[in-house]
Structure formats: C-alpha cells, structure tokens
Design a protein around this motif. Structure first.
Motif: not given
Length: 458
Positions: A89-103, A356-361, A437-444
């Motif tokens: 995980v140390l070589i990862f960025e906190p984003m997934t491949m399908i998020q990059k599609m949106a860039e 949860p892995d993306r958010y933790a990173l 939903i104005e604010e999202v509680d990730l834990k919920s």
C-alpha cells in the motif's frame, strides 16, 4: 483504417525502442547529472529534502523492501500484471482507477465549446485538447487502488455533468463510465493491459472512448497513446506517454492525429505534442502544438502543413494552477474528486469514496490501509466463491454488455454500454422528499459493492 493502425503501431514501437535506448544510455551518466535536467525531473511525492542522487537511487522504497520485492517480481518479467500481483500500500494513492476515469472531466468545458462550434475542424481542436488535458494528472507516480467488482463512482456539481462509473469485470479488470450534460455524452469501456519489464511497466489502453455531441449528433472516437512507467523499483519513478493519439469524427471522417514525443536524451522532447487536424481526404487543415503538462495551441495551415500567412498561433487550453508540494501530486480537481463536494444526494454505498482502505491512506494510516485493502480483496474472493457455488453470474447495475467486440491497436474489446438505469435512479431520488446529504459521516456508511453477500474475511 488499416493504414492508420499500421502507422499507430509503428509509431508506438519505434518510440518505445527510442525511449528505452536513450534512457539506457543516460543511465551510464551519473544519477545526479541525469535528474538535474528539467525534462527528467519528477516531484518527490514525499516532499523530502534528501540529496537528489541518494533519493533517486532509493526511490520510495526502503532498501530491504526494494530488494525483497525485486526478488518476488522478477518471475513476472514479460507478463501482464494488471491483476495478478498484490502490491504494498505504500506505493498507492488514495484514489481508485474508476475515480481516475472522472479526472478527464476537469476541462469538460472544452467539449461544451466543441458542441457549440460550427467549424468542424475547430471542433476537433477543442475535443482533442480536452483529451490531452488529463495527461497532466496522469503523470502522477502513485498507483491507484484496483476497484472491487461492483464498485462505483458518482460525480455531480461540476460543469453541469452527471458522471457514473462502475467496475464491470474483475478478470479481466474492466470499467465502464458515462458522463452527460446539456452539450455532450461521454461513454468509455476501459480494460488496461500491461507488460512488466523489470524496472518499468508498459500500459496499453485497450478501451473504447466515444463522445457524442447533442447539437448535431456528431460522434468522436478516441484512441490514446500507451504509457510507460519508468523506475518502478529502482530510482525515481517517472511517467511518459510516447506515441500517437488519434481522434476521429465517425460522422464526417475528419480526424486529428497528435504525436506525443518520447522522452529523449537528457529529457529532450518530453511533454511535447505536435500534429494536425485533417479533413476526410487526409489534407491538413489546422496544426496543433504544445506540451501536455502546460498548454496546447493551434493555427490554420496550408496543404503542406505550413502556417497560413496572416494567421497566428492561438492558445486553446492551459493547465490550471496546482497545489504546491502536494504529497500525492494532486491537482485541485483531484482533491475535489475525492471530496464529498461532488457527491450526489444518497450516494451509492458502492462508491469509491467510502472504501476504508482508500480513506485510511488519505488520513496517513498505512497500517490500517494495508489491512483494509487485504480484507476487501479477501471478501471479493469469498463473494466470487459464493457466486460460483450458486452457479450465478455477476451482472453490472448501470451498464450492460452490448455484444459488440471492437478492435483496438492492442487487442479486441468487449464493449459495455450505459443502460440508463442510473439516470432513472437519480431522477427518482431528485423527485423524492428525501433530505439532502450535506455532510457524510464515513463511519455511518459502510462500503458495500457486494451483490452476492457481504462476506467478511475469516
């Protein structure tokens, strides 16, 4: 079309050979001398201040990590490692491949201009500049997370567009995406093919990208160049995309061919893009030039490709300002993609932001990110076993396999098409009385892309 494919293939392989030869020769020089040139300099993602030669030799790996991983990876040389290798995980960025599609949507206003444009050649200038604009973001040297089967990404509140992407296949890894606003629709089926070469990785974009303009129904088809990631394990990682980008107007036969120069000796030519917009008779009409990390310009030309007298070069696209010393080399738009500012009401539980892995990173907890990544991967395997035991097939929610198989320069592709169910889903939410939903509680909100049981790792 056959001649175009031959030309494209020749341009790719010759550019790769040139790039490898130049880089091999350059490595005989001192490392410090090599990276002292702007063309080969890459931002240090850690933002460290260590000596450049030491950092270049070490890369982002500790010595023992580098040696251990190199021993493991040697057996994969020459292979497609898209989904067969578990990476730290140390070589990862906190984003997934399908998020990059949106860039690719950052500069979508260029497609709005293309839709409004009456000149068919300027339409290609705008549209191809839009396609080039994403390469500034693609030069990031961090690896995005592989999406979980059924994972989605939604984006609104940008340029009037609605964007939805979904991971539609795990073996082989495939994603499908759809974006739409008042001016255009964008549809993509993406399947990356890789070739591991030891300390570098060739990435072939086996995909189909189509843009349809709403004003007159014109359809554009995009074939991007391949990408090469250099110094994966040893040295400072840097990315290049040598080869041709071809965008064709399938309605009229006009096209634009842009050549991405390979990085030459001591960085010569890196970032440079040159080419022409051609009419259906393959006569040059507009020349284009620039750098994919800065800007693109255009100028009308004669049949010899020379600028027309009385005309001048005009800028059509310029990269937006980016944050300084950003740890992951993110643009402002990349941060926007990761935030909930672009999330719609009642975000799907399968959305990448909720991983949860993306958010933790993102929060800097590598240990938790690694554990969560392993847990998700094991749950994905468990779901597959559950599905196979019941003799059931995974079916994407928002895209359907079309039955069409289209050729690409790097292999055939099964095409997925947007089935409009997401639009119906979103319309039903907008017409309801549900609170926004104005604010999202990730834990919920639990990340839940599973269709055959949310199986926890034992």
């Amino acid at each position: 079309m056959a001649s175009n494919d031959q030309k494209q293939g020749g341009g790719f392989f010759s550019s790769i050979a040139s790039s490898l030869s130049n880089f091999s020769n350059a490595m005989h020089k001192s490392v410090n001398g090599l990276i002292g040139y702007e063309g080969l300099e890459v931002i240090n993602p850690e933002g460290g201040t260590e000596d450049a030669e030491e950092e270049a030799q070490r890369g982002r790996w500790k010595q023992e990590e580098r040696d251990s991983y190199w021993k493991m990876m040697q057996k994969y040389i020459g292979s497609d490692v898209t989904s067969m290798v578990t990476l730290p995980v140390l070589i990862f960025e906190p984003m997934t491949m399908i998020q990059k599609m949106a860039e690719l949507m950052e500069y979508c206003h260029l497609l709005d201009l293309a839709d409004e444009c009456e000149d068919p050649y300027m339409r290609l200038v705008y549209a191809s500049s839009w396609a080039i604009s994403v390469y500034y973001a693609y030069q990031r040297t961090w690896k995005p997370f592989n999406p979980i089967l059924g994972e989605t990404y939604e984006m609104v509140n940008h340029g009037g567009i609605t964007f939805i992407a979904e991971q539609v296949s795990h073996h082989p890894p495939m994603s499908a995406g759809h974006a739409e606003n008042d001016h255009f629709t964008y549809d993509v089926t993406s399947k990356l093919k890789t070739k591991f070469l030891g300390n570098s990785l060739d990435v072939y974009p086996v995909g189909r990208t189509r843009v349809t303009f709403k004003k007159d129904g014109v359809v554009l088809d995009l074939v991007p160049p391949p990408t090469k990631v250099n110094n994966l394990i040893f040295g400072r990682t840097w990315v290049d995309s040598p080869g041709e980008m071809v965008m064709t107007n399938l309605t009229t036969g006009d096209k634009v061919v842009l050549y991405f120069q390979p990085c030459g000796w001591l960085g010569a030519g890196r970032y440079e893009v040159d080419g022409y917009v051609y009419n259906a008779a393959e006569e040059p009409k507009i020349l284009m030039t620039g750098k994919w990390n800065k800007s693109m310009s255009y100028q009308p030309c004669d049949l010899e490709g020379e600028p027309l007298s009385g005309t001048e070069m005009k800028e059509v696209w310029k990269v937006a300002a980016a944050p300084e010393n950003d740890k992951f080399q993110y643009t402002h738009f990349a941060h926007k993609i990761n935030s909930f500012d672009t999330a719609p009401r009642k975000l799907l539980a399968s959305d990448s932001r909720l991983r949860p892995d993306r958010y933790a990173l993102e929060k800097g907890d590598l240990s938790k990110a690694g554990a969560e990544k392993s847990s998700l991967e094991e749950r994905q395997r468990a779901e597959r076993r559950n599905r196979e035991a019941k003799n059931q097939q995974f079916t994407p929610r928002w895209f359907s396999i079309s039955g069409e198989v289209t050729p690409t320069p790097w292999g055939d592709l099964e095409v997925y098409q947007y089935n409009s169910k997401y639009g119906e889903h979103r319309a039903s939410i907008e017409s309801s009385d549900s609170d926004c939903i104005e604010e999202v509680d990730l834990k919920s909100i639990e990340f839940n892309p599973w269709q055959f049981g949310n199986v926890s790792a034992e």
